[in-house]
Design a protein around this motif. Structure first.
Motif, PDB file in Angstrom:
ATOM      1  N   CYS A   1      -6.845   0.087  -7.046  1.00 37.90           N
ATOM      2  CA  CYS A   1      -5.585   0.118  -6.301  1.00 37.90           C
ATOM      3  C   CYS A   1      -4.388   0.192  -7.255  1.00 37.90           C
ATOM      4  CB  CYS A   1      -5.461  -1.116  -5.402  1.00 37.90           C
ATOM      5  SG  CYS A   1      -3.893  -1.136  -4.503  1.00 37.90           S
TER       6      CYS A   1
ATOM      7  N   CYS B   1       0.827  -1.224   0.000  1.00 35.11           N
ATOM      8  CA  CYS B   1       0.000   0.000   0.000  1.00 35.11           C
ATOM      9  C   CYS B   1       0.854   1.265   0.000  1.00 35.11           C
ATOM     10  CB  CYS B   1      -0.904   0.000   1.228  1.00 35.11           C
ATOM     11  SG  CYS B   1      -1.891   1.501   1.386  1.00 35.11           S
TER      12      CYS B   1
ATOM     13  N   CYS C   1      -8.892   3.451  -2.655  1.00 39.39           N
ATOM     14  CA  CYS C   1      -9.853   2.409  -2.273  1.00 39.39           C
ATOM     15  C   CYS C   1     -10.939   2.952  -1.349  1.00 39.39           C
ATOM     16  CB  CYS C   1      -9.128   1.216  -1.645  1.00 39.39           C
ATOM     17  SG  CYS C   1      -8.136   1.586  -0.189  1.00 39.39           S
TER      18      CYS C   1
ATOM     19  N   CYS D   1      -2.646   5.840  -1.037  1.00 40.12           N
ATOM     20  CA  CYS D   1      -3.197   6.828  -1.970  1.00 40.12           C
ATOM     21  C   CYS D   1      -4.629   7.182  -1.612  1.00 40.12           C
ATOM     22  CB  CYS D   1      -3.120   6.298  -3.392  1.00 40.12           C
ATOM     23  SG  CYS D   1      -4.294   4.970  -3.720  1.00 40.12           S
ATOM     24  N   SER D   2      -5.323   6.280  -0.929  1.00 46.82           N
ATOM     25  CA  SER D   2      -6.723   6.429  -0.517  1.00 46.82           C
ATOM     26  C   SER D   2      -7.739   6.194  -1.628  1.00 46.82           C
ATOM     27  CB  SER D   2      -7.001   7.771   0.187  1.00 46.82           C
ATOM     28  OG  SER D   2      -7.024   8.843  -0.705  1.00 46.82           O
TER      29      SER D   2
HETATM   30  S1  SF4 Z   1      -5.929   1.895  -3.233  1.00 48.88           S
HETATM   31 FE1  SF4 Z   1      -5.970   1.605  -1.007  1.00 48.88          FE
HETATM   32  S2  SF4 Z   1      -4.740  -0.239  -0.702  1.00 48.88           S
HETATM   33 FE2  SF4 Z   1      -4.250   0.459  -2.762  1.00 48.88          FE
HETATM   34  S3  SF4 Z   1      -2.457   1.772  -2.474  1.00 48.88           S
HETATM   35 FE3  SF4 Z   1      -4.237   3.116  -2.374  1.00 48.88          FE
HETATM   36  S4  SF4 Z   1      -4.716   3.265  -0.170  1.00 48.88           S
HETATM   37 FE4  SF4 Z   1      -3.355   1.500  -0.445  1.00 48.88          FE
END
Ligand code: SF4
Lengths: 517, 217
Positions: free
Chosen positions: A381, A318, A324, A321-322
């Motif tokens: 993701c 991870c 998800c 990035c947020s």
């Molecule tokens: S989408 Fe969620 S799990 Fe994937 S990198 Fe971003 S914060 Fe992490």
């Protein structure tokens, strides 16, 4: 001092409280919807986004599969570049190292760049216990800190607050922590940002010691990277004499060149920008420029436990990035506080139980159930973490842990009846809200008031009992998640029959079935 | 056991399922093949367009017109101090010919205190690389670019970028940079979206970014 997540009720209870907060839901729907649209736009500009994701996944997997080698290499590079390297097994050890550095420099305050790792170890509280003020300098974190509140989103931690509340907090609290807000402060965002600028500037200019995290740490060169927007990061990273960076051991990248992949994936996935306003990189000490004493704390705090689970290990890819969070139908309705952790949303639902260990407390054990397994989180993701796969895996772990402790029913009841049943359908959610009434604005202040404080309103309607154990078995979807999403704009479209309309969406598409683009 | 030994040992034990092998080749990293990138003038055009997308000011000049554009970028500022002249921070190595004559020059260097930086109305700098795809300016804080704090504390940053410094994408930029130096990647002025997601320019970094894009004859 901000509140802590300790003592947050288990997800179903916390979620029910959050669901009563209509303002919170409006703010969240607006935020996640806006960022989602921006992200989709800039991702579609990239010719081969899927290949870029695969490269991001491969880079992180390479690191994780050989972590000890890369950590040793990182340490050598950092030392060669003039940095001091510390290792911390747990939060207490990491906090002691930072407190020691601050005390050695005889300071009673540090300025801080927003960092998930330092929130995770509750560094601010540890510094406070040693008589040292930690000033959060990211605007949203400042709002959270002055409001004695908890962050609710990785990227926009104060999204649960509106402009009028922020104005009130600034007027009431800024004077107590330093430069007061001007009396004629309005709730215009530009005016509020200007008040923060003035308030924090006096702290930046006098600070001796700064604390940061790092988005990436390059083993080959010892280069650390902080990605940000406001310039508060640059202020902390360059003005003070001493810089301490707390870096999770999973943040390592093998080579400097690998930054190219990450610096393409992260901003587009995170804020939906082609590039964030500021990225800083530094390699140890640069004579005559920036801090002349540079410390790096390499933090384990449960990460080697995550590493030990070959299925769960991928959560360490991870990059925070947020993305998800912004696609998660459960998160959008409950907000970040319900997760009881600095890591909310889908990533929090898999990372927190692994870092803390399952079978130790009800709050943590409820998190793998805080999902409808729709698969949207995997699809966005940037490093292709198969969150649904890990969720299902962890549900098994939770059940096994409770079987060992002969407390099976408590988990099953708590998590399945309440969270899954209520949250997997907006129709039911709507009903729950009606029964519960449009109660107070509790969720935003959950950490302070809810645990042991005000009772939760209302009860769940409907037959919240016969919840089959087969819930985990993927049910074939009548409609793909993606097509449902597009048709209903993520469940908000009026054209859907029910309010929010999730009831005719897929029940439980196979985890990862929507993967690939 | 030291924390270092304990963590490394735990990590080794955690990875018992990973066969011993060369860490560099264990997981192959396949980057996307470079797509059809714009070339020549189109790269520079794209750079200008993308920088402007962040609500930065972008102006283009040939070598002869650059000084006038730099002077113009400063002209609208009201000096912080009451004596009517702008205090402008100028890093050593910045081209003399581009510094307007009617400003007080503060030469950047380690001896310039933070408080003095805070009294400057603006800063002039060159750059190391421009990235067209993302509209990013990368400083490596070499000659003409100042220390990291120089382009951070004053409220106006006027940055002169030569068109031959502009590359198509992020990988091209990373390949050119020296990892031993500190870098600052700047994509538009300081901005925040923390209050109800309304974008506000300028929190802590310079609130105005003015890029002068120079096409040498
Ligand atoms: S989408 Fe969620 S799990 Fe994937 S990198 Fe971003 S914060 Fe992490």
């Amino acid at each position: 001092m901000s509140g802590t997540f300790l003592g947050t009720p288990a997800f179903p209870t916390a979620a029910r409280t959050a669901l009563e907060d209509s303002q919170l839901r409006r703010n969240l729907a607006h935020a996640t919807g806006t960022i989602r649209a921006k992200r989709a736009g800039v991702v579609s500009e990239v010719d081969d986004w899927e290949q870029l994701r695969l490269a991001g996944e491969a880079i992180k997997d390479r690191v994780l599969r050989h972590l000890p080698d890369y950590l040793e290499q990182l340490e050598r590079s950092l030392v060669a570049a003039g940095a001091t390297v510390h290792w911390a097994r747990d939060a207490a050890e990491a906090n002691r190292i930072v407190v020691d550095v601050a005390q050695r420099h005889g300071t009673d305050e540090v300025v801080k760049v927003k960092s998930m790792a330092t929130q995770e170890i509750e560094l601010n509280e540890a510094l406070a216990a040693a008589g040292i003020h930690a000033w959060e300098t990211d605007l949203a974190e400042l709002i959270v800190q002055l409001g004695d509140d908890l962050p609710s989103h990785i990227l926009v931690p104060a999204i649960h607050r509106n402009r009028a509340e922020i104005r009130e907090i600034f007027l009431r609290e800024m004077g107590r922590a330093g430069r007061a807000a001007p009396d004629d402060l309005t709730d215009e965002p530009a005016r509020l940002a200007a008040a923060a600028r003035t308030h924090l500037r006096e702290k930046f200019l006098r600070a001796k010691v700064a604390v940061s995290g790092a988005n990436f740490a390059v083993a080959e060169t010892g280069t650390l990277t902080v990605v940000e927007s406001e310039g508060n990061g640059r202020m902390c990273l360059t003005l003070p004499e001493v810089l301490v960076s707390v870096v999770g051991i999973e943040k390592v990248l093998p080579t400097f060149q690998d930054l190219d992949v990450m610096l393409q994936l992260l901003p587009r996935s995170s804020t939906g920008e082609r590039m964030n306003p500021y990225t800083s990189t530094w390699t140890g000490v640069t004579p005559g420029d920036g801090p002349q004493e540079v410390h790096v704390v390499l933090l384990d705090n449960g990460r080697t436990d995550v590493l030990a689970d070959p299925t769960g290990r991928q959560a360490l890819r991870c990059i925070r990035c947020s993305a998800c969070l912004n696609v998660c139908p459960v998160y959008e309705r409950t907000g970040g506080h319900a997760y009881g952790s600095v890591y909310p949303g889908p990533i929090g639902a898999i990372l927190t139980p692994q870092l803390r260990g399952v079978g130790t407390d009800a709050q943590t054990d409820s998190l793998p159930y805080a999902s409808s397994l729709c698969g949207a989180c995997f699809e966005v993701c940037p490093v292709r973490i198969d969150i649904p796969e890990v969720l299902v895996h962890l549900r098994g772990e939770v059940v096994r842990a409770h079987q060992r402790a002969s407390r099976v029913p408590s988990v099953q009841d708590m998590a399945m009846k309440a969270a899954s049943w209520t949250l997997s359908s907006a129709a039911r959610t709507g009903a729950a809200e009606k029964v519960a009434g449009l109660g107070g604005r509790l969720a935003g202040r959950l950490g302070r008031t809810a645990p042991g404080g005000r009772a939760v309103l209302g009860a769940l309607p409907g037959p919240a009992s016969p919840w089959a154990d087969s819930r985990d078995v993927p049910v074939p979807a009548a409609e793909s998640f993606r097509s449902w999403w597009e048709r209903t704009d993520g469940g908000r479209s009026r054209s859907d029959n029910t309010d929010g309309g999730r009831s005719d969406g897929p029940a439980d598409p196979a985890p990862g079935a929507e993967g690939g683009r | 056991m030291s924390a270092r030994e304990a963590i490394l040992q735990r990590a080794r034990r955690a990875l018992a399922d990973v066969p011993a092998g060369d860490p560099v080749t264990d997981v192959p990293v396949v980057r996307p093949a470079p797509g059809p990138a714009p070339e020549g003038a189109a790269v520079v055009d794209l750079f200008a367009e993308r920088v402007a997308d962040y609500r930065a000011v972008v102006e283009r000049a040939d070598t002869g017109g650059a000084a006038a554009l730099v002077a113009g970028a400063l002209a609208a500022r009201t000096p912080l101090a009451g004596d009517g002249r702008l205090r402008i921070l100028v890093p050593p190595g910045f081209p003399d010919g581009l510094v307007p004559g009617d400003v007080d020059v503060v030469t950047d260097g380690p001896e310039v205190t933070v408080a003095e930086l805070d009294r400057c109305d603006g800063v002039l700098s060159t750059a190391a690389v421009g990235i067209a795809e993302t509209g990013t300016i990368v400083l490596d804080h070499g000659p003409g670019q100042g220390r990291r704090a120089a382009t951070l504390v004053p409220d106006l940053h006027v940055c002169v970028v030569r068109s031959d410094q502009v590359v198509p994408g992020v990988p091209d930029a990373v390949a050119l940079l020296d990892p031993a130096r500190p870098h600052t990647w700047i994509s538009g002025p300081s901005a925040t979206s923390d209050i109800e997601l309304d974008r506000v320019e300028g929190v802590h970094g310079p609130r105005t970014l003015h890029v002068v894009l120079l096409t040498p004859h």
